[in-house]
Design a protein around this motif. Structure first.
Motif, PDB file in Angstrom:
ATOM      1  N   CYS A 236       0.837  -1.202   0.000  1.00  0.00           N
ATOM      2  CA  CYS A 236       0.000   0.000   0.000  1.00  0.00           C
ATOM      3  C   CYS A 236       0.875   1.256   0.000  1.00  0.00           C
ATOM      4  O   CYS A 236       1.887   1.305   0.702  1.00  0.00           O
ATOM      5  CB  CYS A 236      -0.915   0.026   1.225  1.00  0.00           C
TER       6      CYS A 236
ATOM      7  N   VAL B  23       0.910   4.616   1.428  1.00  0.00           N
ATOM      8  CA  VAL B  23       0.209   5.349   2.481  1.00  0.00           C
ATOM      9  C   VAL B  23      -0.052   6.797   2.061  1.00  0.00           C
ATOM     10  O   VAL B  23      -1.103   7.363   2.371  1.00  0.00           O
ATOM     11  CB  VAL B  23       1.001   5.298   3.802  1.00  0.00           C
TER      12      VAL B  23
ATOM     13  N   SER C  98      -0.724   7.866  -0.900  1.00  0.00           N
ATOM     14  CA  SER C  98      -1.884   7.866  -1.788  1.00  0.00           C
ATOM     15  C   SER C  98      -3.184   7.721  -0.992  1.00  0.00           C
ATOM     16  O   SER C  98      -4.187   8.383  -1.291  1.00  0.00           O
ATOM     17  CB  SER C  98      -1.756   6.715  -2.794  1.00  0.00           C
ATOM     18  N   ILE C  99      -3.155   6.874   0.040  1.00  0.00           N
ATOM     19  CA  ILE C  99      -4.333   6.691   0.889  1.00  0.00           C
ATOM     20  C   ILE C  99      -4.676   7.991   1.604  1.00  0.00           C
ATOM     21  O   ILE C  99      -5.842   8.417   1.636  1.00  0.00           O
ATOM     22  CB  ILE C  99      -4.086   5.564   1.915  1.00  0.00           C
ATOM     23  N   VAL C 100      -3.668   8.631   2.175  1.00  0.00           N
ATOM     24  CA  VAL C 100      -3.888   9.885   2.908  1.00  0.00           C
ATOM     25  C   VAL C 100      -4.400  10.967   1.968  1.00  0.00           C
ATOM     26  O   VAL C 100      -5.321  11.726   2.316  1.00  0.00           O
ATOM     27  CB  VAL C 100      -2.579  10.327   3.592  1.00  0.00           C
TER      28      VAL C 100
ATOM     29  N   ASP D  55      -6.125  10.609  -0.775  1.00  0.00           N
ATOM     30  CA  ASP D  55      -7.536  10.339  -1.104  1.00  0.00           C
ATOM     31  C   ASP D  55      -8.456  10.739   0.041  1.00  0.00           C
ATOM     32  O   ASP D  55      -9.565  11.254  -0.180  1.00  0.00           O
ATOM     33  CB  ASP D  55      -7.720   8.852  -1.433  1.00  0.00           C
ATOM     34  N   LEU D  56      -8.008  10.505   1.277  1.00  0.00           N
ATOM     35  CA  LEU D  56      -8.825  10.871   2.440  1.00  0.00           C
ATOM     36  C   LEU D  56      -8.937  12.386   2.584  1.00  0.00           C
ATOM     37  O   LEU D  56     -10.004  12.899   2.946  1.00  0.00           O
ATOM     38  CB  LEU D  56      -8.232  10.268   3.708  1.00  0.00           C
TER      39      LEU D  56
ATOM     40  N   LYS E 190     -11.448  13.435   0.270  1.00  0.00           N
ATOM     41  CA  LYS E 190     -12.782  13.060   0.761  1.00  0.00           C
ATOM     42  C   LYS E 190     -13.308  14.072   1.765  1.00  0.00           C
ATOM     43  O   LYS E 190     -14.495  14.420   1.764  1.00  0.00           O
ATOM     44  CB  LYS E 190     -12.716  11.665   1.399  1.00  0.00           C
TER      45      LYS E 190
ATOM     46  N   LYS F 275      -5.503  -2.376   2.324  1.00  0.00           N
ATOM     47  CA  LYS F 275      -5.740  -0.979   1.946  1.00  0.00           C
ATOM     48  C   LYS F 275      -7.072  -0.469   2.482  1.00  0.00           C
ATOM     49  O   LYS F 275      -7.160   0.652   2.993  1.00  0.00           O
ATOM     50  CB  LYS F 275      -5.697  -0.836   0.422  1.00  0.00           C
ATOM     51  N   LYS F 276      -8.101  -1.276   2.386  1.00  0.00           N
ATOM     52  CA  LYS F 276      -9.441  -0.827   2.796  1.00  0.00           C
ATOM     53  C   LYS F 276      -9.488  -0.535   4.293  1.00  0.00           C
ATOM     54  O   LYS F 276      -9.937   0.543   4.714  1.00  0.00           O
ATOM     55  CB  LYS F 276     -10.482  -1.890   2.442  1.00  0.00           C
TER      56      LYS F 276
ATOM     57  N   SER G  25      -7.198   2.363   5.343  1.00  0.00           N
ATOM     58  CA  SER G  25      -7.823   3.640   4.980  1.00  0.00           C
ATOM     59  C   SER G  25      -8.901   4.020   5.988  1.00  0.00           C
ATOM     60  O   SER G  25      -9.004   5.185   6.400  1.00  0.00           O
ATOM     61  CB  SER G  25      -8.424   3.537   3.573  1.00  0.00           C
TER      62      SER G  25
ATOM     63  N   SER H 243      -8.740   7.233   8.419  1.00  0.00           N
ATOM     64  CA  SER H 243      -9.827   8.201   8.249  1.00  0.00           C
ATOM     65  C   SER H 243     -10.413   8.630   9.589  1.00  0.00           C
ATOM     66  O   SER H 243     -10.812   9.787   9.759  1.00  0.00           O
ATOM     67  CB  SER H 243     -10.929   7.616   7.353  1.00  0.00           C
TER      68      SER H 243
END
Length: 313
Positions: free
Chosen positions: A175, A177, A179-181, A183-184, A187, A211-212, A215, A219
Motif C-alpha cells: 500500500c 500510504v 496515496s491513501i492519505v 484520497d482521504l 474526501k 488498503k481498505k 484507509s 480516516s
C-alpha cells in the motif's frame, strides 16, 4: 421404556442365557437328570425376574429424572460412579452455557447502548439538513459536509458490526500510504474548507497491509483532527519509512483521558463537551491496527494540539 431397559442391560441377559446353555450342555454330556436342571433353572429365572423388576424400577426413575430435570439438585440422588461423572459433565456444560449467555447478554446490552449513542449522533447532521431545507437555505458545501459526516457514522457502525461478529476480510498487499492519505484529504476537503484548515503532506510510506481497513483506520484519526482543530489552523501529515504522524493544532486531550482513549464507547471530555463522539471510531481504529500488526501512539497537550503516530511493530 422396557425396550430401553433391555437395551441398557442386554449384556447381562446375554450372559445369563449363555450360562444357561452351558449348564444344559454339561447336564446332557454327563447324562445328569434334566429335572434337576429345570428345577434349578426355574429358581434362577424367578430370581432373575425379581432382580429385573427391581432394576427396571430404578431405571425408570432415573430416566424420568434425566428427561424432566431442570436443576442439577434434582439428580443428586443418582450416586453410581458413572452417574456422578455424567453429573459433573452436565454441571460443566450448564456453567459454560450460563457464562456464554452472560457474555451474549452483555454484548447485546453494549450493542444496544452503542446504537442508541450512534442514533443520537446521526440526529445532529440530519437535523442540520432538515433545518436547511425548512429555511430554504441549502448551502452546497454545508450539505456535503453533513452527508460526509453521516457516511462516516454509518461506516463506523458497519465496521463495528463486522468486528463484533468476528468477521474479517483482510487482503494484504503493498500500500502507498501517501496515496491513501491524499484520497482521504480529498474526501474530507469540504470539512477542511468549512473550517479553513490547511493540510501539509510530507514523505511517503510503502507498507504491506490491507488498503481498505488501513484507509478506514486513518480516516478516523483524520476525522478527529478535523473535528477538534481550531478554524484556520493547520494539520500536518508526516511520513517516513516506518511511520506516519498526524499533527493538529486543536484543543488537545486531557491527560486523564489518554489511557482510555481506545476503550469501547469511551468519548472523553472532548466528546461530551462538543457532542461529536460516538465512542466507536478510535476503538475500531485500535482493533484494526492490532489486526494489521501496527501500533498507534497519541501525545497531546491541552490547547496545544495532538500528535497521533502510527508505526510498524
Amino acid at each position: 421404556m422396557i425396550w430401553k431397559f433391555l437395551k441398557e442391560y442386554r449384556f447381562w441377559y446375554y450372559l445369563y442365557f449363555f450360562m444357561w446353555v452351558m449348564f444344559l450342555v454339561n447336564f446332557c454330556l454327563y447324562k445328569l437328570p434334566l429335572n434337576y436342571f429345570f428345577i434349578t433353572s426355574s429358581l434362577n429365572v424367578t430370581i432373575l425376574l425379581l432382580i429385573s423388576i427391581w432394576k427396571f424400577t430404578q431405571f425408570k426413575r432415573k430416566m424420568t429424572l434425566l428427561n424432566y430435570f431442570k436443576y442439577l439438585e434434582e439428580i443428586d440422588s443418582l450416586k453410581s460412579p458413572t452417574e456422578e461423572a455424567y453429573q459433573g459433565v452436565i454441571e460443566n456444560l450448564v456453567k459454560e452455557e450460563a457464562a456464554q449467555a452472560l457474555v451474549s447478554k452483555s454484548q447485546l446490552e453494549n450493542l444496544q447502548s452503542l446504537i442508541k449513542m450512534w442514533s443520537h449522533q446521526m440526529k445532529v447532521p440530519l437535523s442540520a439538513l432538515s433545518l436547511m431545507v425548512q429555511t430554504d437555505n441549502l448551502d452546497k458545501k454545508e450539505v456535503q459536509q453533513q452527508l460526509i459526516r453521516l457516511q462516516n457514522y454509518l461506516d463506523i457502525l458497519l465496521t463495528y458490526m463486522k468486528f463484533s461478529q468476528n468477521k474479517d476480510d483482510y487482503r494484504f498487499e503493498i500500500c502507498d500510504v501517501k496515496s491513501i492519505v491524499t484520497d482521504l484529504v480529498k474526501k474530507y476537503r469540504v470539512a477542511f474548507l468549512a473550517k479553513e484548515l490547511s493540510v501539509n503532506i510530507e514523505g511517503d510510506w510503502q507498507l504491506k497491509s490491507d488498503k481498505k481497513w488501513l484507509s478506514f483506520a486513518i480516516s478516523q484519526i483524520l476525522d478527529n483532527a478535523v473535528k477538534y482543530s481550531r478554524d484556520g489552523s493547520e494539520i500536518n501529515i508526516i511520513m517516513d519509512d516506518s511511520s506516519v504522524r498526524i499533527l493538529d493544532d486543536g484543543i488537545g486531550i486531557l491527560p486523564e483521558d489518554l489511557p482510555r482513549l481506545f476503550d469501547e464507547g469511551f468519548t472523553g471530555f472532548n466528546g461530551h463537551e462538543h457532542q461529536k463522539a460516538t465512542g466507536l471510531g478510535l476503538y475500531m481504529t485500535k482493533q484494526i491496527f492490532d489486526q494489521l500488526n501496527l501500533s498507534i501512539k497519541v501525545d497531546s497537550q491541552i490547547d496545544q494540539g495532538t500528535c497521533v503516530m502510527i508505526f510498524k511493530d
